[in-house]
Design a protein around this motif. Structure first.
Motif, PDB file in Angstrom:
ATOM      1  N   ALA A  14       0.837  -1.207   0.000  1.00  0.00           N
ATOM      2  CA  ALA A  14       0.000   0.000   0.000  1.00  0.00           C
ATOM      3  C   ALA A  14       0.871   1.255   0.000  1.00  0.00           C
ATOM      4  O   ALA A  14       0.581   2.227  -0.707  1.00  0.00           O
ATOM      5  N   LEU A  15       1.945   1.246   0.776  1.00  0.00           N
ATOM      6  CA  LEU A  15       2.869   2.384   0.793  1.00  0.00           C
ATOM      7  C   LEU A  15       3.564   2.547  -0.559  1.00  0.00           C
ATOM      8  O   LEU A  15       3.723   3.663  -1.063  1.00  0.00           O
ATOM      9  N   PHE A  16       3.973   1.434  -1.155  1.00  0.00           N
ATOM     10  CA  PHE A  16       4.623   1.463  -2.464  1.00  0.00           C
ATOM     11  C   PHE A  16       3.682   2.005  -3.533  1.00  0.00           C
ATOM     12  O   PHE A  16       4.060   2.863  -4.347  1.00  0.00           O
ATOM     13  N   ILE A  17       2.450   1.526  -3.519  1.00  0.00           N
ATOM     14  CA  ILE A  17       1.453   1.994  -4.476  1.00  0.00           C
ATOM     15  C   ILE A  17       1.213   3.489  -4.304  1.00  0.00           C
ATOM     16  O   ILE A  17       1.172   4.251  -5.276  1.00  0.00           O
ATOM     17  N   SER A  18       1.076   3.915  -3.062  1.00  0.00           N
ATOM     18  CA  SER A  18       0.836   5.330  -2.778  1.00  0.00           C
ATOM     19  C   SER A  18       1.985   6.198  -3.269  1.00  0.00           C
ATOM     20  O   SER A  18       1.773   7.246  -3.878  1.00  0.00           O
ATOM     21  N   TYR A  19       3.202   5.751  -3.010  1.00  0.00           N
ATOM     22  CA  TYR A  19       4.375   6.521  -3.428  1.00  0.00           C
ATOM     23  C   TYR A  19       4.437   6.623  -4.956  1.00  0.00           C
ATOM     24  O   TYR A  19       4.636   7.709  -5.496  1.00  0.00           O
ATOM     25  N   GLY A 110       3.878  -1.442 -12.615  1.00  0.00           N
ATOM     26  CA  GLY A 110       4.160  -1.814 -11.219  1.00  0.00           C
ATOM     27  C   GLY A 110       3.021  -1.448 -10.278  1.00  0.00           C
ATOM     28  O   GLY A 110       2.731  -2.181  -9.331  1.00  0.00           O
ATOM     29  N   ILE A 111       2.371  -0.330 -10.549  1.00  0.00           N
ATOM     30  CA  ILE A 111       1.224   0.074  -9.734  1.00  0.00           C
ATOM     31  C   ILE A 111       0.119  -0.975  -9.853  1.00  0.00           C
ATOM     32  O   ILE A 111      -0.449  -1.413  -8.849  1.00  0.00           O
ATOM     33  N   LEU A 112      -0.180  -1.376 -11.081  1.00  0.00           N
ATOM     34  CA  LEU A 112      -1.241  -2.371 -11.295  1.00  0.00           C
ATOM     35  C   LEU A 112      -0.875  -3.723 -10.686  1.00  0.00           C
ATOM     36  O   LEU A 112      -1.709  -4.372 -10.048  1.00  0.00           O
TER      37      LEU A 112
END
Length: 128
Positions: A14-19, A110-112
């Motif tokens: 979740a943090l990675f996606i948000s960033y 990467g987001i997906l």
């Protein structure tokens, strides 16, 4: 105890996606940690409901993932970008897309990939 590792991985995703969403939008070249945390919390809350995930969160994340290569390369959207989408032909589109580095396309993908992995973890380990 069996849920600690998957929960930690889900939070990290979740943090990675948000960033990635923040920097991919073009508005936040270096996002502040509080903004990333707030967006992560929104992702965590919306993933608790299947309907909220599929009808609210996933379309938003898909839009961010779609725009991320452009946002990383050219910055935030503007009127000129939107107007040029409607007044362009195929050769101009190919030229525009060829200017974007492959790494920026990988960030959008990467987001997906991360959101799918995140949701699989949440559902498989019942982390609501």
């Amino acid at each position: 105890m069996k849920k600690i590792l998957p929960a930690g991985l889900a939070i990290a995703l979740a943090l990675f996606i948000s960033y990635l969403m923040m920097i991919g939008s073009g508005f936040f070249p270096t996002p502040e940690i509080k903004d990333v945390l707030v967006l992560s919390i929104v992702i965590l809350f919306l993933s608790a409901s299947r309907k909220a995930f599929y009808f609210v969160l996933f379309p938003i994340i898909f839009a961010y993932a779609f725009y991320t290569p452009t946002g990383l390369t050219f910055g935030p959207p503007s009127y000129h970008y939107v107007a040029s989408v409607f007044a362009t032909d195929l050769s101009e589109t190919k030229e525009f897309l060829s200017q974007i580095p492959a790494l920026h396309y990988a960030a959008g993908f990467g987001i997906l990939l991360a959101i799918v992995l995140f949701y699989v973890l949440v559902r498989k380990y019942d982390l609501q």
